[in-house]
Write an enzyme that holds these catalytic residues in place. Sequence first.
Site, PDB file in Angstrom:
ATOM      1  N   ASP A   1       0.879   7.984   1.910  1.00 55.93           N
ATOM      2  CA  ASP A   1       2.302   7.859   0.844  1.00 55.93           C
ATOM      3  C   ASP A   1       1.824   9.289   0.556  1.00 55.93           C
ATOM      4  O   ASP A   1       0.703   9.843   0.508  1.00 55.93           O
ATOM      5  CB  ASP A   1       2.409   6.968   0.168  1.00 55.93           C
ATOM      6  CG  ASP A   1       1.465   6.620  -1.139  1.00 55.93           C
ATOM      7  OD1 ASP A   1       0.151   6.701  -0.568  1.00 55.93           O
ATOM      8  OD2 ASP A   1       1.165   4.970  -1.538  1.00 55.93           O
TER       9      ASP A   1
ATOM     10  N   ASP B   1       2.817  -4.428  -9.644  1.00 61.45           N
ATOM     11  CA  ASP B   1       3.854  -5.002  -9.179  1.00 61.45           C
ATOM     12  C   ASP B   1       4.098  -5.566  -7.832  1.00 61.45           C
ATOM     13  O   ASP B   1       4.155  -6.459  -7.393  1.00 61.45           O
ATOM     14  CB  ASP B   1       5.144  -4.159  -9.140  1.00 61.45           C
ATOM     15  CG  ASP B   1       5.166  -3.443  -7.943  1.00 61.45           C
ATOM     16  OD1 ASP B   1       4.667  -2.750  -7.371  1.00 61.45           O
ATOM     17  OD2 ASP B   1       6.273  -2.543  -8.101  1.00 61.45           O
TER      18      ASP B   1
ATOM     19  N   HIS C   1       2.110  -3.773  -5.147  1.00 62.59           N
ATOM     20  CA  HIS C   1       2.399  -3.176  -4.210  1.00 62.59           C
ATOM     21  C   HIS C   1       1.514  -2.742  -2.986  1.00 62.59           C
ATOM     22  O   HIS C   1       0.651  -2.529  -4.166  1.00 62.59           O
ATOM     23  CB  HIS C   1       3.523  -1.428  -4.537  1.00 62.59           C
ATOM     24  CG  HIS C   1       3.075  -0.820  -5.090  1.00 62.59           C
ATOM     25  ND1 HIS C   1       3.816  -0.551  -5.819  1.00 62.59           N
ATOM     26  CD2 HIS C   1       1.631  -0.380  -5.258  1.00 62.59           C
ATOM     27  CE1 HIS C   1       2.917   0.024  -6.635  1.00 62.59           C
ATOM     28  NE2 HIS C   1       1.965   0.851  -6.270  1.00 62.59           N
TER      29      HIS C   1
ATOM     30  N   GLU D   1       7.532  -1.508  -2.305  1.00 60.04           N
ATOM     31  CA  GLU D   1       7.402  -2.326  -3.707  1.00 60.04           C
ATOM     32  C   GLU D   1       8.243  -3.904  -3.307  1.00 60.04           C
ATOM     33  O   GLU D   1       8.400  -3.668  -1.692  1.00 60.04           O
ATOM     34  CB  GLU D   1       8.780  -1.741  -4.023  1.00 60.04           C
ATOM     35  CG  GLU D   1       8.553   0.053  -4.902  1.00 60.04           C
ATOM     36  CD  GLU D   1       7.535   0.091  -5.657  1.00 60.04           C
ATOM     37  OE1 GLU D   1       6.611  -0.779  -5.619  1.00 60.04           O
ATOM     38  OE2 GLU D   1       6.856   1.538  -5.937  1.00 60.04           O
TER      39      GLU D   1
HETATM   40  C1  F6R Z   1      -1.347   4.936  -3.684  1.00 57.89           C
HETATM   41  C2  F6R Z   1      -1.340   4.095  -3.189  1.00 57.89           C
HETATM   42  C3  F6R Z   1      -0.316   2.979  -4.164  1.00 57.89           C
HETATM   43  C4  F6R Z   1      -1.453   2.863  -5.570  1.00 57.89           C
HETATM   44  C5  F6R Z   1      -1.304   1.576  -6.339  1.00 57.89           C
HETATM   45  C6  F6R Z   1      -2.572   1.240  -7.320  1.00 57.89           C
HETATM   46  O1  F6R Z   1      -1.900   5.682  -2.702  1.00 57.89           O
HETATM   47  O2  F6R Z   1      -0.638   3.868  -2.078  1.00 57.89           O
HETATM   48  O3  F6R Z   1      -0.199   1.944  -3.391  1.00 57.89           O
HETATM   49  O4  F6R Z   1      -3.069   1.941  -4.544  1.00 57.89           O
HETATM   50  O5  F6R Z   1       0.141   1.918  -7.377  1.00 57.89           O
HETATM   51  O6  F6R Z   1      -2.650   2.294  -8.354  1.00 57.89           O
HETATM   52  P1  F6R Z   1      -4.116   2.425  -9.093  1.00 57.89           P
HETATM   53  O7  F6R Z   1      -5.280   2.562  -8.427  1.00 57.89           O
HETATM   54  O8  F6R Z   1      -3.307   4.227  -9.680  1.00 57.89           O
HETATM   55  O9  F6R Z   1      -3.700   1.654 -10.602  1.00 57.89           O
END
Ligand code: F6R
Length: 271
Positions: free
Chosen positions: A67, A142, A144, A149
């Site tokens: 992403d 959450d 994701h 989301e």
């Molecule tokens: C990042 C991504 C997000 C993260 C998730 C956890 O490329 O796709 O889904 O993996 O938000 O983020 P952290 O590791 O910062 O807790």
Amino acid sequence: MDILIRENYEQMSKSAAEIIASCVRSKPNCVLGLATGGTPIGTYQELIRMHREDGLDFSQVKTFNLDEYLGCGIELDKPYNMDQSYARFMYEELFRHINIKKENIHIPDGKTKDPREFCKRYEEEIKKAGGVDLQLLGLGADGHWGFNEPGSSLGSRTSLVALTAQTLDDNYEAFYKNANIERSQMPHFAITMGIGTILDARSILMIVNGSKKADTVAKCLEGPVTSQITSSAIQLHSGDITVVLDEPAASKLLHADHYRHVEKMKLQYGL
Ligand code: F6R
């Protein structure tokens, strides 16, 4: 599904890096799906160490990132400013330290003039590369994956999405606060691989650490499959799945002892 529970973040990161490294060793031209965020930093550091000390070779590896924020992006290896893009994150945390070729790196282009057209092309590029061999994933608070989301379709493909207030809060702490950027200035949209895109990967490696995500981990792995926890789609994946957790992240799992037992048995029987 293999659920591996490790003592701490460092051990989680080492186990995850070993799985990625073994994919690269067994298929030097493999296609890796990569994630950003706080969770994979230790894994990337371990991969960099393996590259420097053990000669782990990324020269033929192709990567596709999950992403990118809309409006953000850098040209890899050209000078950049305080852009908070995931492209910059990847360049700083991994790519500039290993021998990957620039043309083999794919990150959604947050600066595209035509996001919808770009999303179609990204899907085509993944196909053209032969599909993702191993997809590395973190887990959002959450539930994701990528920026899918709650409420996103479990069959979704790469698309332009709006971010929830919770994700904006979480990522503000992680990415923007240090750069002295106001929360109101954060991008509210992103391009993300869809859940359907992620499930096409031949194998999945999800890593999660910390007690803050323990409830979400339990919902994702042991709760019902639901678009309210988009990562619960992991339960539908048909290929190899490995989940590596640290103890605090695993603390709310009902069947943690069983997962530990299975790992021990597999080691004992060489499976
Ligand atoms: C990042 C991504 C997000 C993260 C998730 C956890 O490329 O796709 O889904 O993996 O938000 O983020 P952290 O590791 O910062 O807790």
